[in-house]
Design a protein around this motif. Structure first.
Motif, PDB file in Angstrom:
ATOM      1  N   SER A 111       0.725  -1.263   0.049  1.00 37.44           N
ATOM      2  CA  SER A 111      -0.183  -0.008   0.165  1.00 37.44           C
ATOM      3  C   SER A 111       1.080   1.062   0.139  1.00 37.44           C
ATOM      4  N   ARG A 112       0.546   2.146  -0.533  1.00 40.66           N
ATOM      5  CA  ARG A 112       1.151   3.838  -0.827  1.00 40.66           C
ATOM      6  C   ARG A 112       1.232   4.332   0.037  1.00 40.66           C
ATOM      7  N   ARG A 127      -9.371  -0.932   1.356  1.00 40.85           N
ATOM      8  CA  ARG A 127      -9.156  -0.101   0.083  1.00 40.85           C
ATOM      9  C   ARG A 127      -9.716   1.610   0.020  1.00 40.85           C
ATOM     10  N   ALA A 128     -11.423   0.967   1.084  1.00 36.66           N
ATOM     11  CA  ALA A 128     -12.043   2.353   0.810  1.00 36.66           C
ATOM     12  C   ALA A 128     -11.362   3.514   1.631  1.00 36.66           C
ATOM     13  N   PHE A 142      -4.818   1.987   0.987  1.00 39.40           N
ATOM     14  CA  PHE A 142      -5.025   2.477  -0.892  1.00 39.40           C
ATOM     15  C   PHE A 142      -3.703   1.780  -1.745  1.00 39.40           C
ATOM     16  N   GLY A 143      -4.237   1.726  -2.881  1.00 38.01           N
ATOM     17  CA  GLY A 143      -3.015   1.210  -4.286  1.00 38.01           C
ATOM     18  C   GLY A 143      -3.345  -0.192  -4.018  1.00 38.01           C
ATOM     19  N   ASP A 144      -3.373  -0.690  -3.229  1.00 38.18           N
ATOM     20  CA  ASP A 144      -3.396  -1.877  -3.654  1.00 38.18           C
ATOM     21  C   ASP A 144      -4.526  -3.215  -3.995  1.00 38.18           C
ATOM     22  N   GLN A 145      -4.572  -3.199  -4.972  1.00 36.53           N
ATOM     23  CA  GLN A 145      -5.474  -3.738  -5.954  1.00 36.53           C
ATOM     24  C   GLN A 145      -5.929  -5.046  -5.318  1.00 36.53           C
ATOM     25  N   ALA A 195     -12.532  -3.287  -0.646  1.00 36.71           N
ATOM     26  CA  ALA A 195     -12.868  -2.132   0.061  1.00 36.71           C
ATOM     27  C   ALA A 195     -13.138  -2.238   1.232  1.00 36.71           C
ATOM     28  N   ARG A 196     -13.889  -3.006   1.846  1.00 33.34           N
ATOM     29  CA  ARG A 196     -13.522  -3.595   3.022  1.00 33.34           C
ATOM     30  C   ARG A 196     -13.472  -5.272   3.409  1.00 33.34           C
TER      31      ARG A 196
END
Length: 287
Positions: free
Chosen positions: A193-194, A213-214, A222-225, A229-230
């Motif tokens: 993640s960034r 990720r949300a 964030f940024g880790d595909q 989201a939850r």
């Protein structure tokens, strides 16, 4: 004793910046003749600036802009109220007990309510308690310094230094109390993640902590595909912490997939997407 120095630096810097902004915004109003009106405006401005900075600093440090905006909003409202009440209490006390006592009491009330404002935005009872205790201690220490500094240095210069020190002390004690009273936390070992830097600690201060990720997640990756989201939920139930994956997600504890939910023990390694956390619990760490 595990205290995050990074977090303390964040809080001290945010409080000091809030104090500096408050001084710059309040200085034009200090020529008002009415003592109580002047204190009302000064207290409101100081309270809202310091609280807004402190209530948003953690979210800003991990690029959670909506959470930062919500924190600043709570900080402005409750901080302004706290500052107004604090300085009016201080002025009334000062009429009865001139000198240090009145200043310390007034700034203590301001600090307490600023701390409540900082904790309120997180919707965590523990953080509201920690913020109130830390704000009270920081306000008292800041009030002492305010009285000393403003008697030593010229008026405008002394006020600037004193308000910056006040904000820094309120920030320091809010951060310190939060660190000393935290029961469980996750520390990042590695991450794709960034924003989840190696070594960063996330206190588990709420009954339910969401990892995902949300942007509204309590712990945002964030940024880790590979992260939903939850993605995962950590629950604090009594003395125990439990982790569980959300529907369609996978969470590993010590390299084994979690089915349903799993109780956590200090030292457990939790993998959420490309992030590896180390779970620590104060009771276990001390025992």
């Amino acid at each position: 004793m595990n205290v995050s120095r990074e977090k303390l630096v964040f809080y001290v810097a945010a409080g000091a910046l809030g104090g500096l902004g408050a001084w710059a915004a309040a200085e034009p109003f200090l020529g008002i003749q009415s003592v109580y009106l002047r204190d009302l405006l000064l207290g409101a401005i100081i309270g809202l600036f310091i609280a807004a900075f402190l209530a948003s600093i953690e979210a800003l440090s991990v690029s959670q802009w909506k959470a930062a905006a919500r924190g600043a909003q709570f900080g402005i409202i409750i901080g302004a109220l706290g500052g107004t009440i604090g300085l009016l209490v201080g002025e009334l006390t000062f009429d009865i007990l001139p000198g240090l006592t009145g200043r310390v009491l007034g700034w203590s009330v301001l600090g307490l309510l600023v701390g409540l404002g900082v904790g309120w935005a997180t919707r965590s009872t523990a953080r509201r308690r920690n913020g109130a205790i830390g704000g009270l201690l920081g306000g008292a220490a800041g009030g002492f310094c305010y009285q000393v500094v403003t008697t030593v240095f010229p008026q405008a210069y002394g006020r600037a230094i004193a308000i910056v020190i006040l904000g820094a002390l309120i920030g320091f004690f809010i951060g310190l109390v939060g660190e000393l009273l935290k029961r469980g936390w996750l520390m990042v070992i590695r991450s794709q993640s960034r924003n989840a830097r190696e070594g960063r600690e996330y206190p588990l201060a709420k009954q339910v902590t969401v990892i995902g990720r949300a942007e509204e997640s309590d712990i945002g990756l964030f940024g880790d595909q590979t992260v939903l989201a939850r993605h995962a939920i950590v629950r604090n139930e009594g003395r125990d912490f439990y982790v569980s994956p959300s529907s369609g997600a996978q969470v590993l504890v010590n390299r084994r997939p979690v089915v349903g939910r799993q109780v956590l023990k200090s030292g457990d390694r939790i993998e959420v997407g490309g992030t590896l956390f180390l779970f620590r619990e104060r009771q276990s760490a001390q025992g």
